[in-house]
Write an enzyme that holds these catalytic residues in place. Structure first.
Site, mmCIF file in Angstrom:
data_model
loop_
_atom_site.group_PDB
_atom_site.id
_atom_site.type_symbol
_atom_site.label_atom_id
_atom_site.label_comp_id
_atom_site.label_asym_id
_atom_site.label_seq_id
_atom_site.Cartn_x
_atom_site.Cartn_y
_atom_site.Cartn_z
ATOM 1 N N ASN A 24 95.466 4.926 23.767
ATOM 2 C CA ASN A 24 95.014 5.620 22.553
ATOM 3 C C ASN A 24 93.740 6.436 22.776
ATOM 4 O OD1 ASN A 24 93.102 3.650 22.858
ATOM 5 N ND2 ASN A 24 93.126 2.955 20.734
ATOM 6 N N LYS A 26 91.052 9.252 25.008
ATOM 7 C CA LYS A 26 91.058 10.597 25.543
ATOM 8 C C LYS A 26 91.357 10.519 27.028
ATOM 9 C CE LYS A 26 90.159 13.578 23.548
ATOM 10 N NZ LYS A 26 91.090 14.359 22.701
ATOM 11 N N LYS A 28 94.209 11.490 28.827
ATOM 12 C CA LYS A 28 95.556 11.383 29.384
ATOM 13 C C LYS A 28 96.009 12.745 29.927
ATOM 14 C CE LYS A 28 97.176 9.766 25.422
ATOM 15 N NZ LYS A 28 95.956 9.556 24.625
ATOM 16 N N THR A 29 96.010 13.749 29.066
ATOM 17 C CA THR A 29 96.340 15.105 29.517
ATOM 18 C C THR A 29 95.237 15.632 30.434
ATOM 19 O OG1 THR A 29 97.644 15.596 27.543
ATOM 20 C CG2 THR A 29 96.739 17.478 28.744
ATOM 21 N N THR A 30 94.004 15.322 30.103
ATOM 22 C CA THR A 30 92.871 15.837 30.878
ATOM 23 C C THR A 30 92.945 15.366 32.328
ATOM 24 O OG1 THR A 30 91.618 15.640 28.827
ATOM 25 C CG2 THR A 30 90.387 16.198 30.800
ATOM 26 N N ARG A 38 93.360 19.189 41.732
ATOM 27 C CA ARG A 38 93.430 18.715 43.127
ATOM 28 C C ARG A 38 94.585 19.362 43.884
ATOM 29 N NH1 ARG A 38 92.074 13.019 41.624
ATOM 30 N NH2 ARG A 38 89.881 12.850 42.197
ATOM 31 N N PHE A 79 102.232 19.410 16.744
ATOM 32 C CA PHE A 79 102.045 17.969 16.829
ATOM 33 C C PHE A 79 103.124 17.242 16.044
ATOM 34 C CE2 PHE A 79 98.275 17.934 19.219
ATOM 35 C CZ PHE A 79 97.574 19.061 18.870
ATOM 36 N N TRP A 81 103.183 14.642 14.235
ATOM 37 C CA TRP A 81 102.915 14.168 12.881
ATOM 38 C C TRP A 81 102.864 15.310 11.865
ATOM 39 C CZ3 TRP A 81 100.237 13.204 17.297
ATOM 40 C CH2 TRP A 81 99.069 13.933 17.497
ATOM 41 N N GLU A 116 102.848 14.737 27.288
ATOM 42 C CA GLU A 116 103.262 14.157 26.001
ATOM 43 C C GLU A 116 104.768 13.872 25.961
ATOM 44 O OE1 GLU A 116 101.241 16.895 23.261
ATOM 45 O OE2 GLU A 116 99.608 15.454 23.180
#
Lengths: 185, 185
Positions: A24, A26, A28-30, A38, A79, A81, A116
């Site tokens: 939950n 920050k 994950k995508t970053t 890399r 998104f 939601w 996602e």
């Protein structure tokens, strides 16, 4: 996997990993962007497929990807939601997965990110078991596959090589600070 | 902070965040690379200071940073747990913090990453309280400061705006797969 055993003593043998960034928090995508960062330095060809994000928005990451010649596909309708039309959302997820399969089997890439991708699995728009069966059969052995998103199904975690859960400890949105360019997008 | 209040209704007002990526999992430094990836797309000038990593090694991220004109400084003498000479390790941490202070106050950057900065704090080579006092006084309001590493001290977490804990769920090293170029470095 006999090739793998034969190569055990090779420091640089290539084993394409399945990486899952979930939780939950920050990052994950970053962190997936960091892997693109890399890979680009190793001149590894890479591709990003975003399952939820739509064409809208001028994200910093898209501009950097252009500079680094990383292929980038925004396949969602926004998104989850906010979905007004769940049939359309589901149709877009199927389209994105069709594209992902083409990219994965193409042999062109060393790194494919399915950003996602956990949401279509979690919400049942795509069948997790079928997808893992397909990946076991078709993912090239030297391809790193990175999957991000909350609610990673247990079967995906079982299949993956490297799983990290990003946990929220403290978030500035809760203190009234809006998303910042270069940080959030 | 009165400027901040005045700007509350501005969608794009800039509030430099203090971001901490900690925990025992992967993705702490990698997510910082992802922020460099985003910042570069916004043409935000950025700088990376690595407190532990040494000059050795040909990392993909360093090559990409060159392409994106991100300034990069490796100030350490290797991994902490390999230190042969703790006085030298401590001296290098002090040197790196001197450089970090120069970069932070320079006003040249929108994003500064202090990679593995938690270790000098955790091991007491640098004083966490003094450093936070210095940052409160000197960090420019529009500068995003990103700090990575395990064992983030509680005082640093209290000071930060955005804190994520990367938790290890599953790691391939445990299954005998060595670090992969483009993933681990």
């Amino acid at each position: 996997m006999s090739d793998l055993n034969a190569a055990q003593n090779h420091q640089d043998y290539v084993h394409g990993l399945v990486v899952v960034n979930t939780g939950n928090g920050k990052g994950k995508t970053t962190a997936a962007l960091g892997l693109l960062f890399r890979a680009s330095g190793h001149n590894q060809r890479a591709c990003m497929i975003q399952f939820i994000k739509s064409e809208d928005g001028q994200w910093g990451e898209v501009k950097t990807a252009e500079r680094l010649q990383i292929e980038w596909f925004k396949m969602g309708d926004g998104f989850v939601w906010n979905s007004q039309d769940i049939a359309e959302t589901r149709r877009k997820a199927l389209q994105a997965w069709d594209l992902a399969r083409q990219k994965i089997v193409s042999g062109l890439y060393r790194l494919v990110v399915l950003d996602e991708f956990t949401y279509p699995l979690h919400y049942g728009w795509l069948d997790t078991g079928e997808i893992i069966d397909w990946l076991r059969e078709h993912k090239p052995a030297d391809l790193h596959l990175v999957i991000t998103g909350r609610y990673a199904p247990q079967a995906l975690i079982d299949y993956a090589d490297l799983v990290t859960e990003m946990q929220l400890v403290k978030h500035p949105f809760k203190e009234g600070i809006p998303g910042q360019p270069g940080i959030e997008y």
